[in-house]
Design an enzyme around this catalytic site. Sequence first.
Site, PDB file in Angstrom:
ATOM      1  N   LYS A   1       0.668  -1.401   0.292  1.00  0.00           N
ATOM      2  CA  LYS A   1      -0.012   0.157   0.060  1.00  0.00           C
ATOM      3  C   LYS A   1       1.016   1.371   0.139  1.00  0.00           C
ATOM      4  O   LYS A   1       1.346   1.634   0.516  1.00  0.00           O
ATOM      5  CB  LYS A   1      -1.010  -0.032   0.964  1.00  0.00           C
ATOM      6  CG  LYS A   1      -2.176   1.279   1.511  1.00  0.00           C
ATOM      7  CD  LYS A   1      -3.064   1.020   1.757  1.00  0.00           C
ATOM      8  CE  LYS A   1      -4.173   2.288   2.103  1.00  0.00           C
ATOM      9  NZ  LYS A   1      -3.766   2.827   3.097  1.00  0.00           N
TER      10      LYS A   1
ATOM     11  N   HIS B   1      -5.157   3.942  14.554  1.00  0.00           N
ATOM     12  CA  HIS B   1      -5.973   2.022  14.089  1.00  0.00           C
ATOM     13  C   HIS B   1      -5.057   1.158  14.665  1.00  0.00           C
ATOM     14  O   HIS B   1      -3.855   1.331  14.284  1.00  0.00           O
ATOM     15  CB  HIS B   1      -6.066   2.418  12.302  1.00  0.00           C
ATOM     16  CG  HIS B   1      -5.683   2.300  11.843  1.00  0.00           C
ATOM     17  ND1 HIS B   1      -4.816   3.542  11.484  1.00  0.00           N
ATOM     18  CD2 HIS B   1      -4.435   1.861  10.862  1.00  0.00           C
ATOM     19  CE1 HIS B   1      -3.884   2.892  10.119  1.00  0.00           C
ATOM     20  NE2 HIS B   1      -3.617   1.602  10.258  1.00  0.00           N
TER      21      HIS B   1
ATOM     22  N   ASP C   1      -3.131  -2.422  12.756  1.00  0.00           N
ATOM     23  CA  ASP C   1      -3.545  -3.002  10.782  1.00  0.00           C
ATOM     24  C   ASP C   1      -3.362  -4.879  12.195  1.00  0.00           C
ATOM     25  O   ASP C   1      -3.313  -5.286  12.530  1.00  0.00           O
ATOM     26  CB  ASP C   1      -1.389  -3.402  10.491  1.00  0.00           C
ATOM     27  CG  ASP C   1      -1.223  -1.682  10.300  1.00  0.00           C
ATOM     28  OD1 ASP C   1      -2.381  -0.878  10.474  1.00  0.00           O
ATOM     29  OD2 ASP C   1      -0.002  -1.558  10.076  1.00  0.00           O
TER      30      ASP C   1
ATOM     31  N   HIS D   1      -2.020   3.098  15.570  1.00  0.00           N
ATOM     32  CA  HIS D   1      -0.865   4.243  15.163  1.00  0.00           C
ATOM     33  C   HIS D   1      -1.823   5.296  14.968  1.00  0.00           C
ATOM     34  O   HIS D   1      -3.245   4.738  14.645  1.00  0.00           O
ATOM     35  CB  HIS D   1       0.313   3.932  14.269  1.00  0.00           C
ATOM     36  CG  HIS D   1       0.325   2.829  13.491  1.00  0.00           C
ATOM     37  ND1 HIS D   1      -0.375   1.952  14.007  1.00  0.00           N
ATOM     38  CD2 HIS D   1       0.187   2.495  12.151  1.00  0.00           C
ATOM     39  CE1 HIS D   1      -0.733   0.847  12.522  1.00  0.00           C
ATOM     40  NE2 HIS D   1      -0.678   1.392  11.710  1.00  0.00           N
TER      41      HIS D   1
END
Length: 333
Positions: free
Chosen positions: A200, A219, A221, A275
Amino acid sequence: MEVERVRVQSLAHEGLHVLPAQFIRPASERPENSKALDGVTVPVISLSQPHDVVVDEISRACSEWGFFLLTDHDVSPVAILRLKEVGEEFFNLPLKEKESYANDPSSGRFDGYGTKMTKNLDEKVEWMDYFFHVMYPPKKVNYDIWPKNPPSYRGAIEEYSRELQQVTNKLLELLSEGLGLEGKALRSCLRDEEIEYEMKINMYPPCPQPELALGVEPHTDMSALTLLVPNDVPGLQVWKDGNWVAVNYLPNALFVHVGDQVEVLSNGKYKSVLHRSLVDKERTRMSWAVFVTPPYEAMIGPIPELINGENPSKYSTKTYAEYRHRKFNKIPQ
């Protein structure tokens, strides 16, 4: 007539002086009201140290932070440079050419050029465009969606992928040993040769009011691990002991995030790091994140050897596909 998608990069090029309302975060989330701690730095770990030292430092960093910067790894500076060059060249293409790669997450097609992967509950939008695609294994790759321009894109991505896989295997071995397990334990749980690598490329254009916006909201991961390289514009922050901590740029370091799947497999010893990413008023920030994930059908739960009377299981076991579905739809795990 089809409604044209609005890309953040296009908004930035319009020379806005005021941030559009959909990008203004709630007061408690704004960078101006949630500043990072001064004088605190994240762990930096060199792979050139003695093996036992590396195991100890990585285990401690993943337990206390869920995050560290890795140096003296075997991903070459040339591979990192080529990766960055082709990503920058893609985002410098005319909008019409980028739009030919547009994705459609609402129909389940995540690969391609996009502007955000999920909406949060009050419909706020992140100040970011991205390009997403599966990088490995070949049977899961759709080369049709990979950019034809620049022509060197595929070669640069595949070179980086080969080198990153070697480092990932080493990290999974070190993390397994830090849990008191055989070196192959985590990799085996993630299905060995079926482990997937997703690229990404995140592009955060200059923002007229960066104190009100976020490039990426807070959020964790859903991956097992995320390995990231940024450009030299800072913005990544990690959550530690009730405060945000800014991550400084370190040339050629890999930014290693513990993801949700490793937290589950370790039964919570290793922490999936919360993060976020801030944006800059003058400069474009970019990052290249690789999500290391199990295949959808893999069953992920705490490793049985880590469970006993003193350490009961803290997580349910489910397929990675089910985990993804719950995470995307904000359903409790």
